[in-house]
Structures are given as structure tokens and as C-alpha cells.
Scaffold this motif. Structure first.
Motif, PDB file in Angstrom:
ATOM      1  N   GLN A  92       6.581   5.684  -6.942  1.00  0.00           N
ATOM      2  CA  GLN A  92       6.602   4.929  -5.693  1.00  0.00           C
ATOM      3  C   GLN A  92       5.199   4.797  -5.101  1.00  0.00           C
ATOM      4  O   GLN A  92       4.862   3.755  -4.529  1.00  0.00           O
ATOM      5  N   GLU A  95       3.565   2.062  -7.003  1.00  0.00           N
ATOM      6  CA  GLU A  95       4.110   0.755  -6.615  1.00  0.00           C
ATOM      7  C   GLU A  95       3.503   0.278  -5.291  1.00  0.00           C
ATOM      8  O   GLU A  95       3.104  -0.889  -5.174  1.00  0.00           O
ATOM      9  N   HIS A  96       3.412   1.153  -4.312  1.00  0.00           N
ATOM     10  CA  HIS A  96       2.828   0.767  -3.028  1.00  0.00           C
ATOM     11  C   HIS A  96       1.337   0.455  -3.170  1.00  0.00           C
ATOM     12  O   HIS A  96       0.825  -0.488  -2.548  1.00  0.00           O
ATOM     13  N   TYR A  97       0.649   1.245  -3.993  1.00  0.00           N
ATOM     14  CA  TYR A  97      -0.788   1.024  -4.199  1.00  0.00           C
ATOM     15  C   TYR A  97      -1.038  -0.356  -4.796  1.00  0.00           C
ATOM     16  O   TYR A  97      -1.837  -1.149  -4.297  1.00  0.00           O
ATOM     17  N   PHE A  98      -0.351  -0.641  -5.907  1.00  0.00           N
ATOM     18  CA  PHE A  98      -0.587  -1.912  -6.588  1.00  0.00           C
ATOM     19  C   PHE A  98      -0.032  -3.089  -5.798  1.00  0.00           C
ATOM     20  O   PHE A  98      -0.486  -4.226  -5.986  1.00  0.00           O
ATOM     21  N   SER A  99       0.948  -2.846  -4.927  1.00  0.00           N
ATOM     22  CA  SER A  99       1.429  -3.919  -4.067  1.00  0.00           C
ATOM     23  C   SER A  99       0.311  -4.392  -3.142  1.00  0.00           C
ATOM     24  O   SER A  99       0.074  -5.598  -2.991  1.00  0.00           O
ATOM     25  N   VAL A 100      -0.393  -3.446  -2.530  1.00  0.00           N
ATOM     26  CA  VAL A 100      -1.523  -3.808  -1.656  1.00  0.00           C
ATOM     27  C   VAL A 100      -2.636  -4.463  -2.462  1.00  0.00           C
ATOM     28  O   VAL A 100      -3.199  -5.492  -2.058  1.00  0.00           O
ATOM     29  N   LEU A 102      -2.531  -6.056  -5.354  1.00  0.00           N
ATOM     30  CA  LEU A 102      -2.172  -7.375  -5.894  1.00  0.00           C
ATOM     31  C   LEU A 102      -2.193  -8.439  -4.798  1.00  0.00           C
ATOM     32  O   LEU A 102      -2.726  -9.542  -5.004  1.00  0.00           O
ATOM     33  N   VAL A 103      -1.629  -8.116  -3.636  1.00  0.00           N
ATOM     34  CA  VAL A 103      -1.637  -9.099  -2.547  1.00  0.00           C
ATOM     35  C   VAL A 103      -3.067  -9.385  -2.098  1.00  0.00           C
ATOM     36  O   VAL A 103      -3.409 -10.526  -1.779  1.00  0.00           O
ATOM     37  N   GLU A 158       2.103 -10.559   4.418  1.00  0.00           N
ATOM     38  CA  GLU A 158       2.574  -9.708   3.326  1.00  0.00           C
ATOM     39  C   GLU A 158       1.620  -8.548   3.079  1.00  0.00           C
ATOM     40  O   GLU A 158       2.054  -7.405   2.821  1.00  0.00           O
ATOM     41  N   SER A 162       2.497  -4.571   3.393  1.00  0.00           N
ATOM     42  CA  SER A 162       2.258  -3.654   2.276  1.00  0.00           C
ATOM     43  C   SER A 162       1.423  -2.462   2.721  1.00  0.00           C
ATOM     44  O   SER A 162       1.670  -1.325   2.315  1.00  0.00           O
TER      45      SER A 162
END
Length: 228
Positions: A92, A95-100, A102-103, A158, A162
């Protein structure tokens, strides 16, 4: 579970008793037997005390052996659950790291596109004023610029969401620019075969290990009555 146990018991009481016996017969030397004799005995009041000290050393017990095995199984299951929780935490967090990250990269790319479209819009307006371009070109450039601005607003929202999710999850709130996406892709030779990964997934699956622990615990529960 296999150490000796010591038990100390004590008790005290008070009570009285009375008894009667009729129709008894007895004889004395040199006399005739006596019949129909009645005996009465009574205790008006009396006390009694009891103290007991006992030591037990188990030598063999199917129940204790099963309980000992169950405790070890429970300890192993707890370690498995802890390892699974750690893996979920790492997953998790990633996931949160790469979400930031990537956006942020998508927003950076969109900003470069917006700069190019804004430049094309200014050029279309200037050339329209000179009579070199029709007004439809200006409208099309304006529509593309407006669409990119709307996309930028959505990506900025977004990105902020994130970052909030990452902060709530990990307590960290660094700038998005500090998040980097992987730049190196491993070669095919560095990646193991699919069967190897499937074998690792099966041997390291926490749910399978917990199911196996439950099965072993049920076996030991049945073994408690073995030999009784």
C-alpha cells in the motif's frame, strides 16, 4: 505444561451426630445371651480439620502434547499474519507513492503540452489579425487550450488527493517533485521464469499458510482424545 504442579488444600468443619441401634444381642462369659438390647450414641458437637499437600508430575498426556503443539502452531500463525501485514503495508505504501509520482509526471507532461498549445493560440490570433489564417483556426486553438486547462485542473485535484492519501497513510508529505518513477527496466535475463514466480507465490502465500495452520490445529484437537 510439563512441569510439576503443587496443590495445597485445607478444610474445617463443625457438626453433631446421633445414632440408635435396636434389637442387638451380646453375651458375656459366664452369663446368658442378652437379646433386644438398644444402644444409643451421640456427639453433641464436634470439629474436623483437613490439610493436604499434593505434587503431580505429568509423564505422559496426549492432551498436553496436543495443547503444546497447538500453542506452537498458533505462534507460527501469528508470525505469518504479522509478515502478511508487513507485506500489505509495503504494498500500500508503494501504491500511494507511485500514485503521487505518476500524477506528477502526467501533470508535468500536460504543462509542456499547454505551453505549446498556448503558443500556437497566440500565433493563430496574430496570423488571423494579419489575414493569413481563418478565424476557425483561432477557435480550434482556443478549444484545445481550454481542454488542456480543464485537464490540468483535474490533474491538480487528483495530485492533491494523492498527496493527502499518502500523508494519511504514512504521515509523510513531501513535494511531488521528490517522487521519482523507475528509469531502469530489467532485462528478460534478469527476470525469472513464470513457473519460478508461481512457486514463490504458492510457498509464500500467507492465506495458504494460515489455512494449513488451521488444518494442523484441527488434527491436534483430534489427538487430544487419542489414547483415552
Amino acid at each position: 505444561m510439563w512441569r510439576p504442579s503443587v496443590a495445597l488444600e485445607g478444610g474445617a468443619g463443625w457438626g453433631g451426630a446421633e445414632s440408635t441401634m435396636r434389637g442387638a444381642q451380646f453375651s458375656l462369659p459366664g452369663s446368658f445371651p442378652q437379646k433386644g438390647v438398644t444402644f444409643n450414641t451421640s456427639v453433641a458437637s464436634g470439629t474436623s480439620t483437613k490439610v493436604m499437600l499434593g505434587v503431580r508430575q505429568p509423564l505422559f498426556s496426549a492432551e498436553r502434547s496436543a495443547q503444546q503443539a497447538q500453542l506452537q502452531i498458533a505462534a507460527n500463525a501469528a508470525e505469518t499474519e504479522w509478515g502478511d501485514a508487513q507485506q500489505m503495508m509495503m504494498l500500500q505504501s508503494a501504491e500511494h507513492y507511485f500514485s503521487v509520482a505518476l500524477v506528477h509526471q502526467r501533470l508535468a507532461l500536460l504543462l509542456r503540452q499547454q505551453q505549446a498549445v498556448d503558443k500556437a493560440l497566440v500565433e493563430a490570433k496574430d496570423r488571423f489579425k494579419l489575414g493569413d489564417r481563418p478565424v476557425i483556426d483561432v477557435h480550434e486553438a482556443q478549444a484545445r487550450a481550454d481542454a488542456l486547462r480543464a485537464q490540468r485542473s483535474g490533474l491538480e485535484t487528483e495530485l492533491e488527493l494523492s498527496r493527502v492519501m499518502l500523508k494519511d497513510f504514512s504521515g509523510l508529505s513531501p513535494e511531488p517533485a521528490s517522487f521519482a518513477l523507475p528509469v531502469r527496466i530489467p532485462s528478460a535475463a534478469e527476470v525469472s521464469e513464470l513457473d519460478v514466480w508461481l512457486s514463490k507465490a504458492a510457498s509464500g502465500n500467507a492465506m495458504l499458510k494460515l489455512a494449513d495452520a488451521q488444518w494442523q490445529n484441527a488434527q491436534q484437537e483430534s489427538a487430544k482424545t487419542h489414547g483415552m
